[in-house]
Enzyme design. Structure first.
Site, PDB file in Angstrom:
ATOM      1  N   TYR A  87       0.851  -1.196   0.000  1.00 25.74           N
ATOM      2  CA  TYR A  87       0.000   0.000   0.000  1.00 25.74           C
ATOM      3  C   TYR A  87       0.883   1.241   0.000  1.00 25.74           C
ATOM      4  CZ  TYR A  87      -3.150   3.657   1.547  1.00 25.74           C
ATOM      5  OH  TYR A  87      -3.865   4.832   1.621  1.00 25.74           O
TER       6      TYR A  87
ATOM      7  N   GLU B  51      -3.572   7.541  -4.179  1.00 27.47           N
ATOM      8  CA  GLU B  51      -3.498   6.316  -3.386  1.00 27.47           C
ATOM      9  C   GLU B  51      -3.370   5.106  -4.307  1.00 27.47           C
ATOM     10  OE1 GLU B  51      -7.149   4.667  -1.507  1.00 27.47           O
ATOM     11  OE2 GLU B  51      -6.005   4.779   0.351  1.00 27.47           O
TER      12      GLU B  51
END
Lengths: 298, 386
Positions: free
Chosen positions: B102, B193
């Site tokens: 991530y 993101e």
């Protein structure tokens, strides 16, 4: 009396187009000491409607007039540059009315101006501030409130007018009303302004008007509970019915999906009440709660 | 403005952030089959909606052959994913995944700077990882003065190592973070993101997903964002129609239409309607200095919602002038013809008296005047109840 601006305040205006001129004229007519305008291409000329000089730079305006405050009304693409120019010129109070300033620009401004200290930056995207009977810098309609002892600070423009109107109907006057703006990054937050009210001998009570998004209200609330527990303070938070994930007009008025971060109106109300602060659920109630607190109840 | 995944990946590619090879956006199952044939390899068919949780909702399917891509698209198009109806799918060459991480860069409202978040645990709900094992999520605050020439490679590398991204991917992930940071800053994004960021079996590190929010206020310096903004405003739903006119409109579920000037005042008005026992149908901010024309268009948008049974117009004029509001209301009623819902109008502030007089003289059967905000809300709620 007042915070930040008073009769001694001297104001230059950056951005002297139609809106800038209209509101500068209103401020001048109110009695604010507006001393000139700034326009890079019109330096040395006259600002006809106000019968004041126009300077090419803020530095020049400051050297000629000794101005300590700048009202910025330039279009958003030039706002960052205008703020930095005012700062470099040694202006101590910078009020940015301009809306639509990019977040990255304000983040840089925050770093270069606010974090370094010594300067009071209000806004952007705000209605400015008024000390009734003293001075008006910005676009707040001056006729709404009379002078008094309630300090008012708010994230929203027209909602501020509504609350001033309600306070006036309840017989309460204002020491200073500061619109701090509804953007994610603003120069001064609730706490910055509330601290000034706390130090002002003529401000006896405080109303702060928040909304969904962020957690500045709680930060202000914690400070109030710790430092000025005996001052009558009433908060109002707008947006109880606002759904998560939807921006409610202001760039800063959005509750992250998932929630739980204290960004909803209900969460803010609970936290502020747990700190002993009276929280209104609508503008009229803000006034009645304040009257109650001033008369020793609540 | 939130971008769809395929737009976010294009945003990444423009700034040098590695992604899978470009895919094709499709609106029908036939198009998806053609797209898979054109790409000539296994593909992933992905729902394009502005919300998370697509995988769990069945919005992402792998297809080995073109016919499978057709079936996948047929199953995904029209799905309702957390209230978002799927109208587009992105058919993208499939990647061979070895590992998932991530990575994000976002604007940090509290710190008045930027925040980089990195974790070796990707492909899952990062909020949940953060709650259960906060030590697995590295959060690094950065202020603008530290990164005027971009995020230094050493700092990026330190973040990636702190997050325990495995050695096999760490160098490439560090480089990607530097590029992502440039994309974020130079592209005026508020959020970039990547979940998951993946290492492929052949050792590359690429953005398998893209969640990007760009700052609409910075549009003046981004002609390259124009097409996404245009895309955002297309469509015939009321929110898109309002955006085209520069009006802030958010649809809610009730039957009392709410329209006012200034976001804070409109939010407050919605609250007061609810406190009066009603259900607000929408949030509509006409903005500052609204002309008669803007008022008319705003009313038309509110009234286009079939659920609306009454409308509350709450104006506190600063820049906005009362007579313009009043003219706009009358003009809108003329333009819209015989409307059903009654309009409760509360006017205060600049030139409110002139405005009230105009409304009074018009004696329109659908317009009801109110003295203040509370009274206006009560009246609008009564009228909605019929």
């Amino acid at each position: 009396m007042s915070i930040i601006i008073d009769q001694a305040t001297t104001v230059v205006v950056q951005g002297i187009g139609t809106q800038g001129t209209f509101h500068a004229k209103r401020n001048l007519d109110y009695g604010t000491n507006v001393v000139g305008g700034v326009h890079p291409k019109r330096g040395g000329g006259r600002w006809e409607v106000l019968d004041l000089p126009v300077f090419a730079t803020v530095a020049e305006a400051r050297a000629e007039t000794g101005a300590d405050t700048s009202m910025i009304m330039v279009p958003a693409p030039f706002a960052m540059e205008a703020i930095l120019e005012a700062y470099e010129a040694g202006i101590s109070t910078i009020v940015v009315i301009t809306e639509g300033v990019p977040v990255h620009d304000m983040t840089v401004v925050y770093d270069r101006v606010v974090r370094r200290g010594g300067v009071r930056l209000i806004g952007p995207n705000c209605p400015g501030l008024i000390s009734p009977g003293e001075a008006n810098v910005g676009i707040i309609p001056a006729n709404i409130a009379g002078p008094g002892t309630v300090g008012l600070v708010s994230r929203s423009g027209t909602l501020t007018y509504q609350i001033m109107h309600e306070l006036a109907q309840g017989g309460l006057g204002i020491s200073t009303c500061v619109g701090i703006g509804g953007d994610p990054v603003v120069g001064s937050n609730f706490l910055d302004i509330i601290r000034l009210f706390a130090d002002d001998p003529d401000t006896h009570a405080i109303v702060f008007v928040g909304e969904i998004g962020g957690t500045d209200e709680q930060e202000a609330g914690r400070w109030v509970a710790e430092h000025i527990p005996d001052t009558p303070v009433v908060a109002y938070v707008a947006g109880f019915e606002a759904p998560a994930g939807k921006q409610m007009g202001h760039a800063g008025a959005i509750v992250r999906e998932g929630g739980g971060g204290g960004e909803t109106a209900a969460e803010k109300k609970d936290i502020l009440e747990s700190l002993g602060i009276a929280v209104a659920t609508n503008p009229s109630e803000a006034t009645s709660l304040m009257i109650e607190r001033l008369s020793g109840g609540g | 403005m939130d971008l769809l995944e395929y737009q976010g990946k294009e945003f990444f590619r423009r700034h040098g952030v590695p992604t899978p090879p470009p895919g094709i956006v499709c609106t029908t199952a036939d198009e998806a089959e053609d797209a898979a044939r054109e790409l000539n390899r296994p593909v992933v068919v992905k729902a394009q909606v502005k919300t998370g949780g697509r995988g769990k909702a069945g919005g992402i399917k792998l297809a080995e052959a073109p016919e499978e891509a057709r079936e996948a698209a047929a199953a995904i198009l029209g799905l309702d994913i957390r209230g978002h109806m799927v109208q587009l799918v992105y058919v993208e060459p499939a990647s061979d995944i070895a590992d998932e991480y991530y990575l994000s860069v976002m604007h940090d409202r509290v710190g008045k700077g930027y925040l980089v978040i990195c974790s070796a645990e990707g492909g899952v709900d990062i909020e949940q990882v953060n709650r259960e094992r906060p030590e697995a999520v590295v959060k690094e605050a950065i202020v603008p003065s530290q990164v005027e020439g971009g995020l230094p490679a050493g700092r990026a590398s330190a973040i990636v190592h702190a997050a325990q991204i495995p050695d096999a991917a760490a160098d490439a992930a560090g480089e990607l973070l530097v590029q992502l940071f440039d994309a974020f800053r130079l592209g005026d994004a508020l959020l970039t993101e990547i979940n998951p960021l993946v290492r492929t079996t052949d050792g590359r590190v690429i953005a398998l997903d893209a969640k990007v929010t760009i700052d609409g206020n910075a549009m003046f310096r981004h002609d390259d964002h124009r097409e996404w903004a245009d895309f955002d405003r297309r469509g015939d739903d009321l929110e898109a129609r309002a955006k085209r006119k520069g009006i802030q409109y958010v649809k809610l579920d009730g039957d009392v239409g709410v329209l006012g000037n200034g976001a804070g005042l409109v939010m407050a008005t919605i609250d007061v309607v609810a406190q009066a026992g009603g259900q607000p149908a929408n949030f509509l901010d006409v903005g500052g200095g609204a002309s008669a024309d803007t008022m008319a268009e705003s009313l038309a948008i509110v009234l286009a919602d079939p659920q609306v049974k009454s409308v509350l117009i709450n104006i506190y004029g600063g820049i906005t002038r009362g007579e313009e509001v009043a003219k706009g209301v009358i003009e809108a009623l003329d333009r819209l013809g015989g409307i059903e819902p009654k309009l409760v109008v509360r006017l205060d502030g600049t030139n409110a008296a002139q405005g009230r007089r105009i409304l009074e003289q018009a004696r329109h059967p659908n317009v009801v005047a109110a003295a203040d905000m509370q009274q206006a809300a009560r009246r609008a709620v009564e009228l909605a109840r019929g």
